[in-house]
Design a protein around this motif. Structure first.
Motif: not given
Length: 269
Positions: A82-95
């Motif tokens: 399994k390889y996961t690419i996490n997209m960044p979030t800040y205060k619950g929103k994508r950033t």
């Protein structure tokens, strides 16, 4: 097998056992796209342990690194890992780096690296992770990082083990808190150890190294010193993104009544 490789694999196996015991989940190997991550992934395979891989997409990595990570994700998924690419979030929103700068009202600096905490270090909460951190990279890492670490919001509850037979090992292994735990299996490797291992293993590496780049982190990182100038020459579109973010930063500061001596995006740059 060299002594360094043997010891690193032992560390992987110990961390894997603790991860399965305390979390009921496999060890997570973090992948930045750099040479140290490549060593850790290859060692995890050689250790014969169950593991996953996680990459935190910073939005400021070089395009070559982004493409390399995608190839690595495909390579490991074909191996059933399994390889996961996490997209960044800040205060619950994508950033992104470019959205974060105006919100923080200042650019990232060597002393205030909010970008790292938001874009790079949020993944892996409540898991046992393996990183490619090495003492040889900086005095700060030599003084503050260990072979095994238990993270905590309070310094008193943090555990750092600096050798494999540390007398805190039992406390670390038996701690029931589901805090993030870290193993740095190649923490005592030198640069030449890393390159010799990768050469012997014939492991894929980020193509930027072949172009002569010594680091493959975020473009424009304050920790890169004067190397940032060469990075902006190589990837001028990133300089433009920073200037646009600085323009938005100044507008946001003015809207909040937080005036500054900076008058233009170039002043901030």
């Amino acid at each position: 097998m060299s002594d360094l490789e043997h010891i690193a694999i032992e560390r992987f196996c110990a961390a894997s056992e603790m991860s399965l015991q305390h979390y009921g989940l496999p060890l997570v190997v973090t992948d930045s796209g750099g040479k140290d991550s490549q060593v850790c992934k290859e060692l995890a395979i050689r250790a014969g342990i169950p593991f996953e891989i996680m990459h935190n997409h910073t939005t400021a990595d070089a395009p070559e690194t982004v493409r390399f990570i995608r190839k690595e994700a495909k390579r490991f998924e074909e191996l059933g890992i399994k390889y996961t690419i996490n997209m960044p979030t800040y205060k619950g929103k994508r950033t992104s780096m470019w959205n974060l700068i105006p919100q923080k009202l200042m650019p990232p600096t060597r002393l205030v690296r909010y970008c790292c905490s938001v874009l790079k270090e949020t993944g892996g909460a409540g898991r046992f992770i393996a990183t490619g951190v090495r003492w040889a990279e900086s005095i700060s890492r030599k003084n503050n990082r260990g072979i095994y670490e238990k993270m905590s919001d309070t310094k008193a509850n943090r555990i750092i083990l600096n050798n494999d037979n540390d007398d805190k090992r039992m406390l670390f292994e038996n701690c029931r808190l589901k805090a993030k735990r870290v193993v740095n299996p190649i923490v005592d490797w030198q640069d030449n150890d890393v390159w010799q291992f990768l050469g012997d293993a014939n492991a894929p590496i980020n193509p930027l190294y072949a172009e002569g780049w010594c680091r493959v982190g975020c473009v424009g990182c304050p920790m890169a010193g004067q190397g940032r100038l060469a990075e902006f020459e190589r990837w001028p579109e990133y300089k433009n993104l920073y200037l646009l973010a600085f323009k938005n930063l100044l507008e946001e500061r003015a809207a909040r009544g937080k005036y500054t001596s900076w008058q233009t995006p170039e002043d901030v740059y």
